[in-house]
Design a protein around this motif. Structure first.
Motif, mmCIF file in Angstrom:
data_model
loop_
_atom_site.group_PDB
_atom_site.id
_atom_site.type_symbol
_atom_site.label_atom_id
_atom_site.label_comp_id
_atom_site.label_asym_id
_atom_site.label_seq_id
_atom_site.Cartn_x
_atom_site.Cartn_y
_atom_site.Cartn_z
ATOM 1 N N ASP A 110 0.809 -1.224 0.000
ATOM 2 C CA ASP A 110 0.000 0.000 0.000
ATOM 3 C C ASP A 110 0.841 1.273 0.000
ATOM 4 O O ASP A 110 0.272 2.372 -0.003
ATOM 5 C CB ASP A 110 -0.919 0.018 1.229
ATOM 6 C CG ASP A 110 -1.978 -1.064 1.153
ATOM 7 O OD1 ASP A 110 -2.426 -1.367 0.032
ATOM 8 O OD2 ASP A 110 -2.357 -1.606 2.216
ATOM 9 N N LEU A 111 2.153 1.139 0.016
ATOM 10 C CA LEU A 111 3.012 2.323 0.068
ATOM 11 C C LEU A 111 2.776 3.273 -1.096
ATOM 12 O O LEU A 111 2.728 4.495 -0.894
ATOM 13 C CB LEU A 111 4.480 1.906 0.129
ATOM 14 C CG LEU A 111 5.508 3.053 0.211
ATOM 15 C CD1 LEU A 111 5.273 3.866 1.488
ATOM 16 C CD2 LEU A 111 6.925 2.503 0.174
ATOM 17 N N PRO A 112 2.616 2.806 -2.339
ATOM 18 C CA PRO A 112 2.347 3.758 -3.434
ATOM 19 C C PRO A 112 1.075 4.569 -3.235
ATOM 20 O O PRO A 112 0.957 5.667 -3.790
ATOM 21 C CB PRO A 112 2.229 2.839 -4.666
ATOM 22 C CG PRO A 112 3.054 1.649 -4.320
ATOM 23 C CD PRO A 112 2.862 1.442 -2.859
ATOM 24 N N PHE A 113 0.106 4.049 -2.462
ATOM 25 C CA PHE A 113 -1.088 4.830 -2.169
ATOM 26 C C PHE A 113 -0.771 5.995 -1.244
ATOM 27 O O PHE A 113 -1.335 7.084 -1.375
ATOM 28 C CB PHE A 113 -2.150 3.945 -1.500
ATOM 29 C CG PHE A 113 -2.893 3.068 -2.464
ATOM 30 C CD1 PHE A 113 -3.046 3.432 -3.795
ATOM 31 C CD2 PHE A 113 -3.452 1.876 -2.040
ATOM 32 C CE1 PHE A 113 -3.728 2.625 -4.685
ATOM 33 C CE2 PHE A 113 -4.149 1.063 -2.918
ATOM 34 C CZ PHE A 113 -4.290 1.435 -4.242
ATOM 35 N N ALA A 114 0.118 5.758 -0.279
ATOM 36 C CA ALA A 114 0.416 6.773 0.727
ATOM 37 C C ALA A 114 1.488 7.749 0.274
ATOM 38 O O ALA A 114 1.522 8.891 0.741
ATOM 39 C CB ALA A 114 0.860 6.098 2.028
ATOM 40 N N LEU A 115 2.356 7.314 -0.625
ATOM 41 C CA LEU A 115 3.480 8.149 -1.047
ATOM 42 C C LEU A 115 3.039 9.116 -2.144
ATOM 43 O O LEU A 115 2.444 8.696 -3.134
ATOM 44 C CB LEU A 115 4.614 7.262 -1.565
ATOM 45 C CG LEU A 115 5.974 7.917 -1.796
ATOM 46 C CD1 LEU A 115 6.580 8.370 -0.480
ATOM 47 C CD2 LEU A 115 6.916 6.943 -2.504
ATOM 48 N N PRO A 116 3.306 10.412 -1.990
ATOM 49 C CA PRO A 116 2.983 11.352 -3.083
ATOM 50 C C PRO A 116 3.684 10.925 -4.367
ATOM 51 O O PRO A 116 4.856 10.529 -4.350
ATOM 52 C CB PRO A 116 3.523 12.690 -2.563
ATOM 53 C CG PRO A 116 3.547 12.543 -1.080
ATOM 54 C CD PRO A 116 3.860 11.097 -0.809
ATOM 55 N N THR A 117 2.973 11.006 -5.476
ATOM 56 C CA THR A 117 3.540 10.527 -6.731
ATOM 57 C C THR A 117 4.773 11.315 -7.159
ATOM 58 O O THR A 117 5.671 10.764 -7.799
ATOM 59 C CB THR A 117 2.485 10.579 -7.843
ATOM 60 O OG1 THR A 117 1.959 11.915 -7.932
ATOM 61 C CG2 THR A 117 1.347 9.629 -7.543
ATOM 62 N N SER A 118 4.815 12.596 -6.816
ATOM 63 C CA SER A 118 6.001 13.384 -7.163
ATOM 64 C C SER A 118 7.223 12.883 -6.398
ATOM 65 O O SER A 118 8.328 12.831 -6.942
ATOM 66 C CB SER A 118 5.760 14.858 -6.850
ATOM 67 O OG SER A 118 5.423 15.038 -5.488
ATOM 68 N N VAL A 119 7.028 12.500 -5.148
ATOM 69 C CA VAL A 119 8.130 11.933 -4.358
ATOM 70 C C VAL A 119 8.578 10.618 -4.979
ATOM 71 O O VAL A 119 9.782 10.335 -5.067
ATOM 72 C CB VAL A 119 7.702 11.741 -2.899
ATOM 73 C CG1 VAL A 119 8.805 11.052 -2.096
ATOM 74 C CG2 VAL A 119 7.339 13.074 -2.262
ATOM 75 N N ILE A 161 0.594 -0.878 -8.819
ATOM 76 C CA ILE A 161 0.688 -2.261 -8.349
ATOM 77 C C ILE A 161 -0.298 -2.568 -7.224
ATOM 78 O O ILE A 161 -0.821 -3.692 -7.156
ATOM 79 C CB ILE A 161 2.142 -2.592 -7.923
ATOM 80 C CG1 ILE A 161 2.265 -4.055 -7.502
ATOM 81 C CG2 ILE A 161 2.605 -1.684 -6.812
ATOM 82 C CD1 ILE A 161 1.993 -5.042 -8.591
ATOM 83 N N PRO A 162 -0.625 -1.644 -6.308
ATOM 84 C CA PRO A 162 -1.589 -2.003 -5.253
ATOM 85 C C PRO A 162 -2.952 -2.418 -5.789
ATOM 86 O O PRO A 162 -3.627 -3.259 -5.181
ATOM 87 C CB PRO A 162 -1.689 -0.720 -4.415
ATOM 88 C CG PRO A 162 -0.417 0.010 -4.671
ATOM 89 C CD PRO A 162 -0.082 -0.286 -6.092
ATOM 90 N N PHE A 163 -3.383 -1.836 -6.908
ATOM 91 C CA PHE A 163 -4.686 -2.199 -7.457
ATOM 92 C C PHE A 163 -4.732 -3.684 -7.823
ATOM 93 O O PHE A 163 -5.729 -4.364 -7.562
ATOM 94 C CB PHE A 163 -4.992 -1.353 -8.695
ATOM 95 C CG PHE A 163 -5.250 0.090 -8.395
ATOM 96 C CD1 PHE A 163 -6.478 0.507 -7.928
ATOM 97 C CD2 PHE A 163 -4.255 1.045 -8.576
ATOM 98 C CE1 PHE A 163 -6.722 1.848 -7.648
ATOM 99 C CE2 PHE A 163 -4.487 2.375 -8.302
ATOM 100 C CZ PHE A 163 -5.719 2.787 -7.838
ATOM 101 N N ALA A 164 -3.654 -4.177 -8.432
ATOM 102 C CA ALA A 164 -3.623 -5.579 -8.842
ATOM 103 C C ALA A 164 -3.599 -6.510 -7.643
ATOM 104 O O ALA A 164 -4.332 -7.497 -7.587
ATOM 105 C CB ALA A 164 -2.407 -5.827 -9.742
ATOM 106 N N VAL A 165 -2.774 -6.191 -6.665
ATOM 107 C CA VAL A 165 -2.634 -7.074 -5.500
ATOM 108 C C VAL A 165 -3.916 -7.098 -4.679
ATOM 109 O O VAL A 165 -4.439 -8.168 -4.321
ATOM 110 C CB VAL A 165 -1.443 -6.634 -4.632
ATOM 111 C CG1 VAL A 165 -1.353 -7.498 -3.376
ATOM 112 C CG2 VAL A 165 -0.145 -6.724 -5.425
ATOM 113 N N ARG A 166 -4.459 -5.932 -4.365
ATOM 114 C CA ARG A 166 -5.622 -5.862 -3.484
ATOM 115 C C ARG A 166 -6.895 -6.393 -4.137
ATOM 116 O O ARG A 166 -7.830 -6.779 -3.434
ATOM 117 C CB ARG A 166 -5.841 -4.432 -3.018
ATOM 118 C CG ARG A 166 -4.714 -3.887 -2.164
ATOM 119 C CD ARG A 166 -4.333 -4.823 -1.053
ATOM 120 N NE ARG A 166 -3.325 -4.260 -0.166
ATOM 121 C CZ ARG A 166 -2.540 -4.976 0.611
ATOM 122 N NH1 ARG A 166 -2.637 -6.299 0.616
ATOM 123 N NH2 ARG A 166 -1.649 -4.389 1.399
#
Length: 287
Positions: A110-119, A161-166
């Protein structure tokens, strides 16, 4: 009679919703969806309505626009293929195996959900640029990731990637081990068991996960613009071109490009829903 009234009263108390009544709850829901989803979409459709068919085709057929759409769609398709494959493996490992660090791995998904995309984009550039940890190893081999199409694929893969896994993970959790054991008892090999018993039950989740991954990748902006290089006809994605047209106050062109992406997303989502319905009917023994 008193006992019956007591029972009815108890059932009524149990059925009482902790939220407000239907009218108020539905009103809040409709208002929220209208303000957050329908109003922005209505604005886009209003802008598109200002364009005639010839104007729309003129904008979309522009070589720069076609190149941006081609780059975006092909990169999103590649990222979706990667996510569909490794998302299934990752979800399977998280659900079926117990090992040290499993909870941490599950949380990292779930990290890509929480991490700002610019970061995320800045981090990917730091890793895959010529002076980065990974890019410096790939450069002697003649492989360029940052500021290339490959970098766009990696950025889209990371953010979706979170969309596929979850989407796949709950279906793996609901699998009945007895069905797999029965297949093995009847002489099926592990590959046959997975393809004929397990995979059909996971297919709806795979379709949902890959579809959401593709749609998410089509509109990715923050992570992509840092690693893409943003060269027209080479690494410029459609979302960036929309931003450029807005900066130029060319709202019809921006709306036409954004509407094209929206149309592709809606078509894909409808196709996925239709395919899921047919798969569930087949699994349930229907037509």
């Amino acid at each position: 009679m008193p006992a019956l009234q007591t029972t009815i009263g108890a059932l009524s108390r149990r059925r009482r919703s902790p939220l407000p009544g239907l009218g108020l709850s539905l009103g809040i829901t409709v208002t929220f969806v209208t303000l957050i989803v329908l109003v922005p979409l209505a604005g886009l459709f209003w802008q598109l309505a200002q364009l005639g068919p010839s104007d729309y085709l003129f904008i979309v057929s522009d070589p720069r626009t076609l190149a941006a759409l081609r780059i975006t769609i092909t990169a999103a398709a590649a990222a979706t293929l990667v996510n569909g494959t490794f998302g299934l493996i990752l979800a399977w490992v998280i659900v079926r195996y117990r090992f040290r660090g499993r909870a941490a791995l599950d949380a990292l998904v779930d990290l890509p959900f929480a991490l700002p995309t610019s970061v995320a984009g800045i981090a990917l550039v730091a890793l895959y640029s010529e002076n980065g940890w990974i890019g410096s190893l790939l450069e002697p081999l003649g492989l360029q990731v940052a500021y290339a199409w490959t970098g766009i694929v990696i950025a889209m893969t990371f953010t979706s990637i979170p969309f596929a896994v979850r989407a796949i993970q709950p279906l793996i959790e609901e699998l009945d081990p007895d069905e797999e054991a029965a297949a093995r008892t009847l002489g099926a090999s592990p590959a046959q068991t997975f393809l004929r018993v397990t995979m059909p039950q996971l297919l709806p989740g795979i379709l949902t996960g890959t579809g959401l991954s593709f749609v998410r990748s089509l509109g990715e902006f923050g992570a992509v613009i840092f690693i893409a290089g943003n060269r027209p006809f080479e690494t410029e994605v459609a979302s960036l071109l929309v931003r450029i047209r807005l900066d130029e106050f060319d709202y019809p062109a921006a709306s036409a490009i954004a509407g094209t992406l929206l149309g592709l997303s809606l078509i894909l989502l409808v196709a996925i829903n239709v395919a899921q319905t047919r798969i569930y009917r087949r699994l349930d023994g229907g037509a």
